[in-house]
Design an enzyme around this catalytic site. Structure first.
Site, PDB file in Angstrom:
ATOM      1  N   SER A  50      -0.765   1.686  17.877  1.00 41.60           N
ATOM      2  CA  SER A  50      -0.788   1.418  16.396  1.00 41.60           C
ATOM      3  C   SER A  50      -0.656  -0.242  16.077  1.00 41.60           C
ATOM      4  O   SER A  50      -0.171  -1.129  16.879  1.00 41.60           O
ATOM      5  CB  SER A  50       0.523   1.826  15.661  1.00 41.60           C
ATOM      6  OG  SER A  50       0.669   1.214  14.324  1.00 41.60           O
ATOM      7  N   GLY A  51      -1.562  -0.712  15.156  1.00 42.84           N
ATOM      8  CA  GLY A  51      -1.506  -1.882  14.662  1.00 42.84           C
ATOM      9  C   GLY A  51      -0.720  -2.216  13.489  1.00 42.84           C
ATOM     10  O   GLY A  51      -0.729  -3.438  13.207  1.00 42.84           O
ATOM     11  N   THR A  52       0.052  -1.238  13.013  1.00 46.53           N
ATOM     12  CA  THR A  52       0.886  -1.610  11.881  1.00 46.53           C
ATOM     13  C   THR A  52       2.295  -1.306  12.157  1.00 46.53           C
ATOM     14  O   THR A  52       3.378  -1.469  11.527  1.00 46.53           O
ATOM     15  CB  THR A  52       0.405  -0.560  10.643  1.00 46.53           C
ATOM     16  OG1 THR A  52       0.746   0.715  10.988  1.00 46.53           O
ATOM     17  CG2 THR A  52      -0.933  -1.122  10.329  1.00 46.53           C
ATOM     18  N   ALA A  84     -10.432   8.821   8.046  1.00 46.93           N
ATOM     19  CA  ALA A  84      -9.863  10.159   7.750  1.00 46.93           C
ATOM     20  C   ALA A  84      -8.722  10.191   6.598  1.00 46.93           C
ATOM     21  O   ALA A  84      -8.799  11.038   5.950  1.00 46.93           O
ATOM     22  CB  ALA A  84      -9.613  10.752   8.896  1.00 46.93           C
ATOM     23  N   ASN A  85      -8.124   9.038   6.807  1.00 49.32           N
ATOM     24  CA  ASN A  85      -7.108   8.767   5.926  1.00 49.32           C
ATOM     25  C   ASN A  85      -7.510   8.674   4.289  1.00 49.32           C
ATOM     26  O   ASN A  85      -6.669   8.298   3.520  1.00 49.32           O
ATOM     27  CB  ASN A  85      -6.161   7.854   6.271  1.00 49.32           C
ATOM     28  CG  ASN A  85      -6.698   6.226   6.207  1.00 49.32           C
ATOM     29  OD1 ASN A  85      -7.681   6.124   5.544  1.00 49.32           O
ATOM     30  ND2 ASN A  85      -6.252   5.524   7.111  1.00 49.32           N
ATOM     31  N   ASP A 129      -6.279   2.169  -3.184  1.00 50.37           N
ATOM     32  CA  ASP A 129      -7.565   2.104  -2.320  1.00 50.37           C
ATOM     33  C   ASP A 129      -7.695   3.367  -1.154  1.00 50.37           C
ATOM     34  O   ASP A 129      -8.594   3.032  -0.481  1.00 50.37           O
ATOM     35  CB  ASP A 129      -7.589   0.704  -1.423  1.00 50.37           C
ATOM     36  CG  ASP A 129      -6.401   0.555  -0.411  1.00 50.37           C
ATOM     37  OD1 ASP A 129      -5.460   1.450  -0.433  1.00 50.37           O
ATOM     38  OD2 ASP A 129      -6.515  -0.436   0.235  1.00 50.37           O
ATOM     39  N   ARG A 174       0.004   6.133  18.974  1.00 47.59           N
ATOM     40  CA  ARG A 174      -0.479   7.357  18.469  1.00 47.59           C
ATOM     41  C   ARG A 174      -1.054   8.109  19.354  1.00 47.59           C
ATOM     42  O   ARG A 174      -2.042   7.571  20.069  1.00 47.59           O
ATOM     43  CB  ARG A 174      -1.016   7.029  17.208  1.00 47.59           C
ATOM     44  CG  ARG A 174      -0.297   5.984  16.058  1.00 47.59           C
ATOM     45  CD  ARG A 174      -1.165   6.105  14.855  1.00 47.59           C
ATOM     46  NE  ARG A 174      -0.512   5.062  13.843  1.00 47.59           N
ATOM     47  CZ  ARG A 174       0.712   5.196  13.203  1.00 47.59           C
ATOM     48  NH1 ARG A 174       1.536   5.821  13.461  1.00 47.59           N
ATOM     49  NH2 ARG A 174       1.111   4.032  12.483  1.00 47.59           N
ATOM     50  N   SER A 208       0.735  -1.200   0.073  1.00 53.19           N
ATOM     51  CA  SER A 208      -0.209  -0.215  -0.150  1.00 53.19           C
ATOM     52  C   SER A 208       0.652   1.353   0.116  1.00 53.19           C
ATOM     53  O   SER A 208       1.729   1.501  -0.884  1.00 53.19           O
ATOM     54  CB  SER A 208      -0.856  -0.126   1.168  1.00 53.19           C
ATOM     55  OG  SER A 208      -1.964   1.100   1.109  1.00 53.19           O
ATOM     56  N   ARG A 264      -3.757   5.512  21.377  1.00 52.57           N
ATOM     57  CA  ARG A 264      -4.099   4.051  20.863  1.00 52.57           C
ATOM     58  C   ARG A 264      -2.766   3.599  20.429  1.00 52.57           C
ATOM     59  O   ARG A 264      -1.933   4.165  19.691  1.00 52.57           O
ATOM     60  CB  ARG A 264      -5.018   3.915  19.986  1.00 52.57           C
ATOM     61  CG  ARG A 264      -4.777   4.683  18.600  1.00 52.57           C
ATOM     62  CD  ARG A 264      -5.826   4.291  17.538  1.00 52.57           C
ATOM     63  NE  ARG A 264      -5.804   3.070  16.875  1.00 52.57           N
ATOM     64  CZ  ARG A 264      -4.995   2.889  15.801  1.00 52.57           C
ATOM     65  NH1 ARG A 264      -4.203   3.938  15.464  1.00 52.57           N
ATOM     66  NH2 ARG A 264      -4.714   1.680  15.427  1.00 52.57           N
TER      67      ARG A 264
HETATM   68  C1  16G Z   1      -4.255  -0.347   8.274  1.00 49.72           C
HETATM   69  C2  16G Z   1      -5.967  -0.407   8.109  1.00 49.72           C
HETATM   70  C3  16G Z   1      -6.434   1.041   7.821  1.00 49.72           C
HETATM   71  C4  16G Z   1      -5.732   1.734   9.079  1.00 49.72           C
HETATM   72  C5  16G Z   1      -4.486   1.757   9.344  1.00 49.72           C
HETATM   73  C6  16G Z   1      -4.233   2.306  10.554  1.00 49.72           C
HETATM   74  C7  16G Z   1      -6.949  -1.976   6.685  1.00 49.72           C
HETATM   75  C8  16G Z   1      -7.240  -2.738   5.377  1.00 49.72           C
HETATM   76  N1  16G Z   1      -5.864  -1.059   6.664  1.00 49.72           N
HETATM   77  O1  16G Z   1      -3.446   0.247   6.949  1.00 49.72           O
HETATM   78  O2  16G Z   1      -7.627   0.979   7.645  1.00 49.72           O
HETATM   79  O3  16G Z   1      -6.326   3.051   9.038  1.00 49.72           O
HETATM   80  O4  16G Z   1      -4.119   0.316   9.366  1.00 49.72           O
HETATM   81  O5  16G Z   1      -2.628   2.042  11.100  1.00 49.72           O
HETATM   82  O6  16G Z   1      -7.564  -2.280   7.573  1.00 49.72           O
HETATM   83  P1  16G Z   1      -2.470   2.109  12.414  1.00 49.72           P
HETATM   84  O7  16G Z   1      -2.893   1.028  13.510  1.00 49.72           O
HETATM   85  O8  16G Z   1      -0.839   1.923  12.340  1.00 49.72           O
HETATM   86  O9  16G Z   1      -2.707   3.571  13.031  1.00 49.72           O
HETATM   87 ZN    ZN Z   2      -3.492   1.117   0.270  1.00 47.37          ZN
END
Ligand code: 16G
Ligand code: ZN
Length: 533
Positions: free
Chosen positions: A503-505, A377-378, A286, A510, A66, A501
């Site tokens: 981050s999930g990624t 929002a993103n 997306d 954050r 992405s 919160r």
């Molecule tokens: C992922 C999510 C997106 C979310 C972002 C938040 C999907 C397909 N993508 O990219 O929706 O805004 O994580 O990231 O679910 P964060 O948890 O690092 O803030």
């Molecule tokens: Zn994307």
């Protein structure tokens, strides 16, 4: 019986690096492309098993990272209706990806087959695609080895956008059925969307040409193809379409760059004129961010919240004019990141729900409305029409010409909108449709409400897993006592709001804050960050 021999021979070619722990998170598996070989091989097998579990329905697999930097890559699975993989299988995927050796992997597969009661004699079908990342071809090759090992039938959709892959999955699985989604090819997708768009804008204010920043990613190819289908309804001008220039992907361009820096991509400067609007896609097309320059050449961003407000307002009006406002309830789903002004604007007009971050949460909540509009929002979002609503729209008898026109617009919207997942190209045609109907400029759209100044900061902490939230991530339950301190701080700021919160990624926490004035929003964000650190 599992084809143990084939699996173990091929698995030896794709050993798991011993030092890495993989996790199927909100975005699937995502990390450096150079360490994903074993994961892709195993995902091939998992996709095959998932298809067998669902009686041979086609499963989708998208190889992309992405908006992340070019050296990253990732993979995610798509369930038969084009939606995200079921949560229980996210855990299975994580477990299988982390088996240390081929033997452990086969044992884990055995367990999964037993526990999930998978009938191995069923057929398995998988459709897959990748974005333009240089690591893509070899990762796809590893994935294909996985399909071969489990004996799954693969269909390679080549290099395409994430939303087109989701579209294909749904189209393949509904082919020849009552709820057929469209022809199961890229051409079917372009024909469906462009046809609906041309009908929607016929006879409306002519649309000015639209500059599209394609983030030097796969969206560039899709935008160019879509252009060929749109006739003279709108001219799309792709920028940042260098998909083969090393290092160019998402670099100082794209939807995430615009949202996080709140700036115009430098590559567009000079080419976008005062009053003109333009938009940015992310690396797999997306997400969508709009913006325009005002008469003073000032940059203004129109993010997912602005898109949501524009679109929801338009649909609510159409439903009313069509005389269907008693049967069809339009609702909006947001996350805590939604600007407070957007929530206020929307809540005065229709039901609004807040859910945790991540597309699957928004998508599921949106399914509870007859028409569910959801955007982060993103810039990721779409609109869902319930099966009953589609039925109502198809069969309702209008009693006036005005009702008939509105009804036709609603029918065409159901075709224009990619209801499987957020789709930048579908969304931008949707935005342009509304702007044409309302004869709005960028500035007029922007004036629906005024964004509250806000600030997002990331904090590196020792262990982000000690942070737990409730109330759709708007409040912390742990570490103990922290939320009370945040509350006390927020109270001192006019229009203040802040939340924390994990981050999930990324391995960070954050902090988001907003307030009536920019300097106060910044100050609040940094003071809350100080509490977290
Ligand atoms: C992922 C999510 C997106 C979310 C972002 C938040 C999907 C397909 N993508 O990219 O929706 O805004 O994580 O990231 O679910 P964060 O948890 O690092 O803030
Ligand atoms: Zn994307």
């Amino acid at each position: 019986q599992l084809p143990v021999e084939a699996i173990s021979t091929l698995s030896e070619l794709h050993p798991k690096p011993s030092h890495i722990r993989y996790q199927y998170g909100t975005a699937g598996f995502r990390t450096l492309g150079s360490v994903l070989d074993s994961v892709l091989f195993r995902v091939g097998i998992i996709a095959g098993l998932r298809s067998k579990k669902l009686d041979g329905k086609t499963i989708g697999v998208m190889v992309t990272a992405s908006h992340n930097p070019e050296p990253d890559n990732g993979v995610k699975l798509v369930d038969p209706r084009g939606e995200m993989l079921e949560a229980a299988w996210e855990a299975h995927a994580t477990n299988l990806a982390n088996a240390a050796t081929t033997e452990d992997f086969i044992n884990a597969l055995d367990t999964l087959v037993r526990v999930a009661k998978i009938d191995l004699s069923k057929p398995s079908r998988v459709v897959y695609a990748r974005d333009t990342r240089p690591s893509g071809p070899s990762l796809v090759a590893a994935f294909e080895d996985g399909l071969k090992a489990i004996g799954a039938e693969g269909r390679n959709a080549g290099v395409t956008t994430t939303p087109i892959l989701h579209y294909l999955v749904r189209a393949i699985n509904t082919k020849g059925k009552k709820d057929e989604y469209g022809v199961d090819s890229e051409e079917g997708y372009f024909t469906k969307l462009s046809g609906a768009f041309q009908k929607l804008v016929a006879g409306k204010t002519a649309l000015p040409p639209l500059i599209i920043d394609c983030a030097n990613g796969v969206g560039a190819e899709a935008v160019q193809k879509m252009s060929g289908y749109l006739g003279d309804s709108i001219k799309l001008i792709p920028y940042n379409a260098s998909t083969t220039t090393p290092g160019a992907l998402n670099n100082a361009c794209g939807a995430d760059f615009v949202k996080t820096t709140q700036k115009l991509p430098p590559s567009l400067a000079g080419d976008i004129k005062p009053g003109q609007r333009a938009c940015s896609l992310d690396g797999d097309a997306d997400r969508l961010m709009y913006y325009y320059l005002d008469d003073q050449n000032q940059f203004h961003m129109l993010d997912g919240d602005k898109i949501s407000s524009l679109v929801a307002g338009f649909i609510v009006d159409l439903v009313k004019i069509a005389g269907l406002d008693r049967t069809i309830r339009v609702g909006v789903v947001q996350t805590a990141y939604a600007n407070g002004s957007s929530t206020k604007y929307l809540a005065e007009r229709l039901p609004v729900r807040c859910v945790p971050t991540g597309v699957k949460h928004l998508h599921h909540a949106a399914e509870h409305f007859e028409v569910g509009v959801y955007f982060e929002a993103n810039g990721h979002g779409t609109v869902l029409f319930s099966p009953e609503t589609l039925q109502t729209l198809a069969t309702h008898e209008p009693s006036t010409p005005a009702q008939s026109t509105a009804l036709n617009h609603l029918r065409n919207l159901t075709l224009l909108i990619n209801q499987t997942v957020g789709d930048a190209i579908s969304d931008l045609l949707l935005v342009e449709t509304v702007l044409a109907h309302k004869s709005y400029s960028g500035a007029e759209w922007d004036s629906l409400y005024v964004d509250l100044p806000n600030r997002l900061v990331k904090v590196v902490v020792a262990d982000r897993h000690v942070f737990h939230t409730e109330d759709a991530e708007r409040r912390l339950v742990s570490p103990k006592g922290l939320q009370a301190k945040i509350d006390a701080l927020v109270k001192r700021y006019d229009g203040g709001r802040s939340f924390v919160r994990p981050s999930g990624t990324e391995d960070v926490v954050r902090v988001y804050a907003e307030a009536m004035i920019k300097s106060q929003a910044d100050e609040l964000a940094f003071r809350v960050a100080g509490l977290v650190y």
